[in-house]
Design an enzyme around this catalytic site. Structure first.
Site, PDB file in Angstrom:
ATOM      1  N   TYR A 111       0.822  -1.207   0.000  1.00 22.70           N
ATOM      2  CA  TYR A 111       0.000   0.000   0.000  1.00 22.70           C
ATOM      3  C   TYR A 111       0.859   1.261   0.000  1.00 22.70           C
ATOM      4  O   TYR A 111       0.453   2.291  -0.535  1.00 22.70           O
ATOM      5  CB  TYR A 111      -0.957  -0.008   1.188  1.00 22.70           C
ATOM      6  CG  TYR A 111      -2.163  -0.902   0.966  1.00 22.70           C
ATOM      7  CD1 TYR A 111      -3.325  -0.399   0.405  1.00 22.70           C
ATOM      8  CD2 TYR A 111      -2.120  -2.252   1.305  1.00 22.70           C
ATOM      9  CE1 TYR A 111      -4.425  -1.211   0.183  1.00 22.70           C
ATOM     10  CE2 TYR A 111      -3.212  -3.082   1.088  1.00 22.70           C
ATOM     11  CZ  TYR A 111      -4.358  -2.555   0.526  1.00 22.70           C
ATOM     12  OH  TYR A 111      -5.437  -3.375   0.303  1.00 22.70           O
ATOM     13  N   GLU A 163      -8.015  -7.592   5.065  1.00 17.02           N
ATOM     14  CA  GLU A 163      -7.150  -8.623   4.495  1.00 17.02           C
ATOM     15  C   GLU A 163      -6.429  -9.402   5.578  1.00 17.02           C
ATOM     16  O   GLU A 163      -6.242 -10.624   5.454  1.00 17.02           O
ATOM     17  CB  GLU A 163      -6.183  -7.974   3.497  1.00 17.02           C
ATOM     18  CG  GLU A 163      -6.895  -7.505   2.231  1.00 17.02           C
ATOM     19  CD  GLU A 163      -6.255  -6.315   1.550  1.00 17.02           C
ATOM     20  OE1 GLU A 163      -5.029  -6.098   1.744  1.00 17.02           O
ATOM     21  OE2 GLU A 163      -6.967  -5.594   0.812  1.00 17.02           O
TER      22      GLU A 163
END
Length: 411
Positions: A107, A150
């Site tokens: 990310y 996640e």
């Protein structure tokens, strides 16, 4: 089943003011921003387009539009909580990421390249330090929600983050007349069984292509869980105007047979049926969207053959209808199943033309699952709303990246 917390993420008031003021500008240029973003990202990290991102979706522009739409949708909700909660969007993205083995560290890479693209498109005079800080906050609120989801998915799967890939051996391949290959695999390591799954889930399949790229694609599971195997259906995707032929589907059709080894992932996907429910089911599909419905029906045939189920499928003709014979065979095992077919080609025993749900009696308390191409999904969603089906009972599955700006379904 996993869910995204529906507590409202919040922007600090000064950030919210800046995002609200600049959202129209960002929205007007968001497609251009994401195009520059992906070009920058892949320039800095060429291994990502080679080994992780879907090159077909990139070539068609589907993936850039999906990212753009997700960010715009999330930002819009942050500054206007009266809009539909983005829980469904985040859940769909999170499951997709888990099926690709995405981890939290990635990310940061996305963030750095995305903000470079925003500045490149809008200019440093527009993206001041204050504006950049506000949009950075938007990004990390969305990223943190996805990272948390996640992590939950990895914990529930019993694996470390990203450790989702498994070696599997092909034990069966059946070629359907409609151009679909059903491939069944078992664990390549007899001491490690393949995991169980929930009807409606999918796996990713990775292949090494002739140019050395390792590409991943998701395929719905079409067998009932419980026997240690995973079966998935692959439609050969031919080249069409503006769209290249499917790289992975073509490779699988041309190269995979019994005894071959494949790289697969653990099953993921949030558009699953509630296996404990006894309410009616309505399964609506078109084209290759039939595949998750076959998996659901296989489960029902094995575990809940008395559950009232209406199956509705639309296609060009019986010849193009994927797994048509299998669907009819399942109908003989499901005592409360009704089948309604729509074919554009006149066919005895089927409706003629495009799908028209007004011709059917839809149970008001049914859970409705829909899968097909984008235009079909939009049409069916509108028809379901016209029929008075509550939004929370409508579950939409789309195989291509979703433009969330066009998806107003809040579930």
């Amino acid at each position: 089943m996993n869910s995204v917390a529906r507590s409202a993420p919040e922007l600090e008031p000064h950030h919210a003011e800046l995002v609200r003021a600049t959202l129209p500008l960002v929205g007007a240029h968001v497609d251009e921003i994401t195009t520059v973003f992906y070009r920058t990202l892949f320039g800095n990290h060429p291994e990502l387009i080679r080994d992780l991102f879907n090159r077909g979706n990139q070539a068609q522009g589907d993936q850039p539009r999906a990212l753009a739409a997700a960010i715009a949708t999330f930002a819009g909700y942050l500054v206007d909580p009266e809009l539909p909660h983005p829980a469904a969007m985040l859940s769909r993205i999170g499951h997709k990421h888990a099926s690709l083995g995405v981890t939290a560290e990635q990310y940061r890479v996305v963030r750095d390249n995305l903000f470079a693209a925003i500045v490149a498109v809008l200019g440093a005079d527009v993206v001041t330090d204050a504006v950049a800080a506000a949009w950075d906050r938007v990004y990390w609120l969305m990223a943190d929600a996805l990272i948390d989801l996640e992590k939950q998915l990895y914990v529930q799967a019993g694996v470390e983050p990203g450790d989702v890939f498994r070696a599997a051996t092909v034990v069966s391949r059946i070629d359907d007349p409609a151009g679909v290959a059903v491939v069944t695999v078992e664990s390549a390591d007899p001491s490690v069984a393949l995991p169980e799954f929930i009807p409606g889930q999918y796996i990713s399949v990775g292949v090494r292509l002739p140019d050395g790229a390792r590409q991943l694609r998701q395929y719905s599971l079409v067998n009932a869980p419980g026997d240690g195997t995973l079966a998935f259906a692959v439609k050969r995707v031919a080249a069409a105007t503006g769209c290249p032929a499917g790289e992975v589907s073509t490779w699988l059709h041309d190269n995979v047979g019994v005894g071959d080894e494949l790289e697969i992932t653990l099953p993921f996907g949030d558009l699953t049926i509630d296996t404990d429910a006894i309410t009616p089911l309505v399964l609506i599909s078109a084209g290759i969207g039939a595949t998750p419905m076959i998996g659901i029906l296989e489960y029902l045939a094995a575990h809940a053959p008395h559950r009232r189920t209406l199956v509705v499928h639309a296609d060009r003709s019986p010849r193009t209808h994927p797994l048509r014979a299998r669907l009819r065979e399942l109908g003989t095992r499901l005592e409360a199943m009704t089948l309604e077919l729509w074919y554009e080609e006149r066919t005895e025993g089927a409706h003629h033309g495009l799908l028209d749900l007004s011709a059917l009696e839809l149970p008001a308390d049914a859970d409705v699952h829909v899968c097909g191409a984008t235009g079909f999904l939009q049409s069916v969603r509108n028809q379901l709303r016209d029929a008075g089906i509550p939004e929370h009972r409508i579950h939409i599955e789309q195989f291509t990246p979703t433009d969330w700006r066009l998806d107003s379904c809040p579930v």
